[in-house]
Design a protein around this motif. Structure first.
Motif, mmCIF file in Angstrom:
data_model
loop_
_atom_site.group_PDB
_atom_site.id
_atom_site.type_symbol
_atom_site.label_atom_id
_atom_site.label_comp_id
_atom_site.label_asym_id
_atom_site.label_seq_id
_atom_site.Cartn_x
_atom_site.Cartn_y
_atom_site.Cartn_z
ATOM 1 N N ALA A 147 124.411 59.468 -46.492
ATOM 2 C CA ALA A 147 122.960 59.361 -46.566
ATOM 3 C C ALA A 147 122.353 60.720 -46.231
ATOM 4 O O ALA A 147 123.023 61.615 -45.719
ATOM 5 C CB ALA A 147 122.472 58.302 -45.578
ATOM 6 N N PRO A 148 121.059 60.896 -46.521
ATOM 7 C CA PRO A 148 120.403 62.164 -46.180
ATOM 8 C C PRO A 148 120.573 62.502 -44.708
ATOM 9 O O PRO A 148 120.672 61.624 -43.848
ATOM 10 C CB PRO A 148 118.941 61.892 -46.524
ATOM 11 N N ILE A 149 120.569 63.786 -44.434
ATOM 12 C CA ILE A 149 120.811 64.271 -43.081
ATOM 13 C C ILE A 149 119.508 64.265 -42.303
ATOM 14 O O ILE A 149 118.445 64.549 -42.840
ATOM 15 C CB ILE A 149 121.391 65.697 -43.135
ATOM 16 N N GLY A 150 119.592 63.997 -41.030
ATOM 17 C CA GLY A 150 118.405 64.052 -40.193
ATOM 18 C C GLY A 150 118.728 63.610 -38.792
ATOM 19 O O GLY A 150 119.798 63.057 -38.526
ATOM 20 N N SER A 151 117.784 63.822 -37.898
ATOM 21 C CA SER A 151 118.008 63.485 -36.499
ATOM 22 C C SER A 151 117.891 61.993 -36.251
ATOM 23 O O SER A 151 118.329 61.467 -35.251
ATOM 24 C CB SER A 151 117.001 64.227 -35.609
ATOM 25 N N GLY A 152 117.293 61.293 -37.167
ATOM 26 C CA GLY A 152 117.120 59.857 -36.997
ATOM 27 C C GLY A 152 116.438 59.290 -38.213
ATOM 28 O O GLY A 152 115.997 59.996 -39.096
ATOM 29 N N ILE B 153 111.352 70.303 -30.402
ATOM 30 C CA ILE B 153 112.434 71.283 -30.321
ATOM 31 C C ILE B 153 113.275 71.039 -29.067
ATOM 32 O O ILE B 153 114.511 71.103 -29.109
ATOM 33 C CB ILE B 153 111.860 72.709 -30.334
ATOM 34 N N ARG B 154 112.624 70.729 -27.965
ATOM 35 C CA ARG B 154 113.354 70.485 -26.722
ATOM 36 C C ARG B 154 114.234 69.243 -26.835
ATOM 37 O O ARG B 154 115.394 69.259 -26.422
ATOM 38 C CB ARG B 154 112.368 70.315 -25.560
ATOM 39 N N ARG B 155 113.688 68.165 -27.408
ATOM 40 C CA ARG B 155 114.470 66.925 -27.535
ATOM 41 C C ARG B 155 115.671 67.116 -28.453
ATOM 42 O O ARG B 155 116.682 66.417 -28.319
ATOM 43 C CB ARG B 155 113.577 65.790 -28.041
ATOM 44 N N SER B 156 115.569 68.040 -29.382
ATOM 45 C CA SER B 156 116.692 68.341 -30.275
ATOM 46 C C SER B 156 117.661 69.330 -29.649
ATOM 47 O O SER B 156 118.626 69.737 -30.297
ATOM 48 C CB SER B 156 116.163 68.921 -31.601
ATOM 49 N N ARG B 157 117.370 69.743 -28.415
ATOM 50 C CA ARG B 157 118.209 70.693 -27.683
ATOM 51 C C ARG B 157 118.358 72.003 -28.450
ATOM 52 O O ARG B 157 119.439 72.585 -28.538
ATOM 53 C CB ARG B 157 119.582 70.085 -27.377
ATOM 54 N N GLN B 158 117.230 72.453 -28.968
ATOM 55 C CA GLN B 158 117.226 73.676 -29.758
ATOM 56 C C GLN B 158 116.438 74.802 -29.099
ATOM 57 O O GLN B 158 116.147 75.796 -29.753
ATOM 58 C CB GLN B 158 116.685 73.384 -31.160
ATOM 59 N N GLY B 159 116.073 74.624 -27.832
ATOM 60 C CA GLY B 159 115.454 75.735 -27.138
ATOM 61 C C GLY B 159 114.226 75.350 -26.341
ATOM 62 O O GLY B 159 113.642 74.282 -26.518
ATOM 63 N N SER C 280 113.589 72.186 -40.820
ATOM 64 C CA SER C 280 114.893 71.696 -40.368
ATOM 65 C C SER C 280 114.884 70.178 -40.361
ATOM 66 O O SER C 280 114.050 69.555 -39.710
ATOM 67 C CB SER C 280 115.205 72.213 -38.961
ATOM 68 N N ASN C 281 115.851 69.564 -41.066
ATOM 69 C CA ASN C 281 115.928 68.102 -41.086
ATOM 70 C C ASN C 281 116.183 67.522 -39.706
ATOM 71 O O ASN C 281 115.603 66.519 -39.322
ATOM 72 C CB ASN C 281 117.061 67.661 -42.012
ATOM 73 N N ASP C 282 117.060 68.173 -38.966
ATOM 74 C CA ASP C 282 117.486 67.605 -37.694
ATOM 75 C C ASP C 282 116.377 67.639 -36.648
ATOM 76 O O ASP C 282 116.248 66.721 -35.842
ATOM 77 C CB ASP C 282 118.710 68.357 -37.179
ATOM 78 N N ILE C 283 115.593 68.695 -36.664
ATOM 79 C CA ILE C 283 114.496 68.791 -35.711
ATOM 80 C C ILE C 283 113.296 67.996 -36.205
ATOM 81 O O ILE C 283 112.521 67.454 -35.425
ATOM 82 C CB ILE C 283 114.104 70.266 -35.480
ATOM 83 N N GLY C 284 113.161 67.860 -37.518
ATOM 84 C CA GLY C 284 111.975 67.224 -38.090
ATOM 85 C C GLY C 284 110.920 68.283 -38.336
ATOM 86 O O GLY C 284 111.214 69.353 -38.851
ATOM 87 N N LEU C 285 109.686 68.005 -37.963
ATOM 88 C CA LEU C 285 108.594 68.975 -38.088
ATOM 89 C C LEU C 285 108.464 69.486 -39.519
ATOM 90 O O LEU C 285 108.458 70.677 -39.802
ATOM 91 C CB LEU C 285 108.814 70.137 -37.112
ATOM 92 N N ASP C 286 108.342 68.545 -40.453
ATOM 93 C CA ASP C 286 108.214 68.876 -41.869
ATOM 94 C C ASP C 286 106.790 69.258 -42.236
ATOM 95 O O ASP C 286 105.825 68.802 -41.615
ATOM 96 C CB ASP C 286 108.594 67.660 -42.741
ATOM 97 N N ARG C 287 106.692 70.022 -43.281
ATOM 98 C CA ARG C 287 105.400 70.235 -43.916
ATOM 99 C C ARG C 287 104.799 68.877 -44.292
ATOM 100 O O ARG C 287 105.448 68.036 -44.888
ATOM 101 C CB ARG C 287 105.590 71.077 -45.188
ATOM 102 N N GLY C 288 103.531 68.676 -43.913
ATOM 103 C CA GLY C 288 102.845 67.446 -44.277
ATOM 104 C C GLY C 288 103.119 66.270 -43.371
ATOM 105 O O GLY C 288 102.682 65.150 -43.661
ATOM 106 N N GLN C 289 103.814 66.470 -42.266
ATOM 107 C CA GLN C 289 104.165 65.351 -41.386
ATOM 108 C C GLN C 289 102.929 64.848 -40.640
ATOM 109 O O GLN C 289 102.227 65.614 -39.991
ATOM 110 C CB GLN C 289 105.219 65.810 -40.384
#
Length: 810
Positions: free
Chosen positions: A799-804, A163-169, A75-84
């Protein structure tokens, strides 16, 4: 009875004593039957219990600890990408009795003069961090065995927090569903690599972003990676940071510094690179820098990534190196998280998002140990979509125009080079576009032209190769000077020479702010003159909209999908609007140092400001904002199964396409820059210091071009009326903004007073639409505190989507 038991007791004691003498003791006894993996820190795998036992054979010796995310959430908005990558930590193991602590000293505060007393005073003045505590399982000489399983199976990357900071649970780590991932748990002479499969449970309050990318929101399973790495030797020489050089870096306070010298020390981040013969104009490197492209990237994308990344060889050649920079395909059995590999990783997400270049850096010196590029796989599709919108390429009976794929791949080459540049230590340079696209570290908008035939030409959409600024930056960071060279003077001369050739460097903080002042530092812009380029971009947009229709989508595609292609074309001018707005009330400046001959500060000439204002006012005109009827009529509501996305225009008409909402969002976008509180304050100030174009003049011209124009007809009339209301909104909001300068608020009130008089006259007009609009304006003026500018929120993402946005990304 007693005589019978005594012989038996003695026999048992003898057996026990014999067993005790033969039973293995220490580490070898504790690990009997386990599989041993030799390497930097030897470890043992206990198949029976699923444990990792770590043999610490280097107590009180510093090493580098890095955590990262090997398999992500998507998820772009939450982040947590493969390879981060996570953070780097210089740490050491310290044994006290039955415990071993993993301690991180404080690298931000130091005493570097070698005096033990001063070093101790600094160390005792600032906290260090004990990252973990281990129980000693066994000892053997100077070696200690600890159970590292719990340390490796923890949420080191803070998935729960993200996940918590993104208000996703609300989630928690479930130890019962978390295990070591053995295929990526390996040992090497200079690094030990561990990977764990972690499951997070909960999710009763899981948000839509989590639900969209997980099979079950009640259980999120990802993989986290841990690296224990031998620190580099002390033969690396840190290079001081110069604000004109364009490098990331490290900084710390050195309390042993003499009082007449700066206590904060700054050094650039860079790979170690040395010439075999520093005295030679061109020399091979002692050890070249090698990057590896993810073998998971498909063709023709993989080749584009290779080609773009290899552009940097040009910069190292310009710095006097031969074959010092190479890019190859990552071996199939290699782990991209292994710190021995600099990688360009192909990352998939549910929506298009930012790509970024990160690195593992030695916090002590700034030496880059591993470069790690993450490229979002959907980015290339967005460029292809823009090309579809520009070319209308799907005419029946004709093959699709190959220029679309050429443009998309040329952008991918540039993106590969851009993100790799960050991993070399180089910042964004947003002033490069004014100097003939002098850097791949800028954000490039496609350079589209109208050919003599009137057709749209994409042949030069993106530059090819490294720019002149990039060569200068690499030479500054990586030049290996001959013995006896005054390095400080030589580096200063390099930067002065670049300035004399017209090369500029302005980075993120000065370029991203919507109220920014620098007239040449913009994202996604083109050309040496922002106003001229806005006029050019509007002409391209007009041409594309003129022929927009069924040929913009393939045969068999739902007609509703025309809106997806339309969005980036209708908003094609959005970034050049932002660029032109910075010219109004703009202040030219550089990161000058005393005596270097660069501009310190200077007003943007009034004529340039006025030209930019004229170009911006053109974007508010109904004939620019209106969509042709043929386009509106061709876009039906989306069919069942094709859900709307945030990539589309917001609507006030329910499911049907809303051309007025699109126009409203675009006009609000322009006005939000013109009436930004920082720009408003600067316009007041610059006029007071002798300028001629002040805030009053800007407001007068905006009102003249929106409220004082001849009434239009049809859909253009409705756009004209809503634009008038938007102007009113921004004036009201500025007048009530407590963060705005008092003179700016006063100017807004003065023009609101004038507008009120005009609205009272219009309220008596015979035209019902004009009359109604004036009455609404008068009613809204009674409640100024309720005026809320949209401030771009209704404009679909460009621009590309993301949380920041982090600094090392695009």
């Amino acid at each position: 009875m007693r005589k019978t038991l005594l012989p038996l007791l003695f026999a048992l004691l003898a057996i026990s004593s014999s067993w005790a003498q033969t039973k293995p003791t220490g580490i070898s006894g504790k690990t009997a039957g386990m599989q041993k993996f030799n390497g930097y820190f030897p470890y043992y795998w206990d198949e029976a219990t699923g444990r990792i036992l770590l043999e610490i054979n280097k107590l009180d010796q510093h090493f580098l600890y890095v955590n990262s995310l090997a398999a992500g959430l998507g998820s772009n908005d939450i982040g947590l990408d493969r390879g981060q990558l996570g953070g780097e930590h210089v740490v050491y193991f310290h044994k006290v009795g039955p415990k071993v602590l993993l301690i991180e000293p404080n690298q931000a505060y130091r005493a570097m003069n070698g005096n033990p007393a001063e070093e101790q005073a600094v160390a005792q003045s600032f906290a260090q961090s004990a990252l973990w505590g281990f129980k000693v399982e066994a000892t053997e000489g100077d070696k200690v065995l600890v159970d590292a399983t719990e340390f490796l199976l923890r949420d080191a990357h803070d998935v729960v927090g993200s996940i918590r900071r993104s208000r996703q649970g609300s989630y928690r780590l479930d130890a019962g569903r978390s295990v070591m991932y053995l295929p990526r748990t390996k040992n090497f002479p200079q690094n030990s690599e561990f990977e764990a499969t972690l499951t997070f449970v909960g999710g009763e309050d899981a948000g839509g972003l989590v639900r969209s990318v997980t099979p079950s929101a009640q259980a999120i399973t990802v993989r986290q990676h841990h690296s224990f790495v031998q620190l580099p030797d002390q033969n690396y020489t840190p290079r001081p940071m110069d604000p004109r050089s364009g490098y990331f870096g490290i900084e710390y306070m050195d309390f042993s510094t003499p009082v007449d010298q700066p206590v904060v020390k700054r050094f650039i981040a860079r790979h170690r690179l040395q010439k075999k013969n520093p005295a030679a104009a061109v020399s091979e490197a002692v050890e070249p820098i090698v990057y590896y492209v993810d073998h998971a990237a498909p063709e023709p994308i993989r080749t584009a990534l290779l080609e773009g990344a290899r552009w940097w060889a040009q910069a190292f050649e310009a710095a006097g190196y031969k074959d010092a920079f190479k890019v190859e395909i990552l071996p199939a059995d290699a782990d991209p998280m292994d710190v021995r590999y600099n990688v360009i990783q192909w990352v998939h997400r549910s929506t298009r998002g930012w790509s970024y270049g990160a690195s593992v850096t030695d916090p002590r010196t700034g030496e880059i140990i591993k470069g790690h590029v993450s490229l979002g796989s959907l980015r290339v599709r967005q460029d292809f979509l823009i090309a579809e919108g520009l070319l209308a390429p799907y005419e029946a009976g004709k093959p699709a125009n190959p220029e679309m794929m050429k443009m998309a791949l040329s952008r991918l080459r540039q993106l590969s080079a851009h993100e790799l540049g960050h991993t070399l230590g180089i910042m964004h340079n947003y002033a490069a576009s004014v100097s003939n696209r002098a850097s791949v570290m800028d954000y490039p908008h496609p350079t589209v032209k109208l050919a003599a035939s009137g057709e749209i030409d994409l042949s030069d959409a993106y530059a090819v190769g490294i720019g002149e600024w990039d060569k200068l930056a690499v030479t500054y960071g990586y030049q290996d000077f001959p013995k006896g060279t005054d390095e400080k003077q030589a580096l200063d001369q390099l930067l002065r020479g670049g300035h004399q050739r017209g090369l500029q460097f302005i980075s993120d903080r000065d370029s991203r702010a919507p109220g920014g002042a620098h007239p040449q530092a913009h994202l996604w812009d083109n050309g040496p003159n922002a106003a001229d380029e806005l006029t050019q971009v509007l002409a391209i947009r007009e041409k594309a909209l003129e022929r927009f229709g069924v040929n913009n989508i393939k045969l068999g595609v739902p007609m509703a999908m025309l809106e997806d292609v339309l969005v980036p074309i209708y908003n094609y001018h959005r970034y050049q609007v932002e660029a032109a707005a910075k010219v109004v009330g703009g202040l030219n400046y550089t990161y000058a140092s005393r005596g270097d001959g660069q501009i310190v500060t200077e007003f943007v000439p009034e004529a340039e400001q006025q030209k930019a204002l004229d170009a911006l006012l053109a974007t508010l005109q109904p004939n620019v904002l209106v969509l042709p009827e043929k386009i509106i009529a061709a876009i039906p509501p989306r069919p069942a199964g094709w859900s709307p996305t945030r990539e589309l225009f917001d609507k006030r008409t329910g499911l049907t396409f809303d051309p007025l909402a699109a126009a409203e969002a675009s006009a609000d976008f322009t006005l939000s820059f013109l009436f930004h509180p920082e720009r408003s304050a600067r316009l007041v100030e610059l006029k007071a210091r002798g300028g001629k174009l002040g805030l009053d003049e800007v407001m007068d011209q905006v009102l003249q071009k929106t409220w004082d124009t001849k009434s239009a007809a049809g859909l253009e009339k409705q756009i004209q009326l809503l634009t008038q209301q938007l102007v009113l909104t921004h004036l009201l909001a500025l007048s009530q903004n407590e963060e705005a300068a008092y003179p700016a608020r006063a100017a807004a009130l003065l023009h609101l007073n004038q507008l009120e008089k005009q609205a009272k006259k219009l309220a008596k007009a015979s035209d019902e639409g004009v009359k109604a609009n004036a009455l609404l304006a008068l009613d809204r003026m009674k409640k100024p505190v309720e005026a809320k500018p949209q401030l771009h929120k209704d404009l679909p993402p460009g621009a590309p989507i993301g949380s920041g946005v982090v600094i090392g990304c695009e």
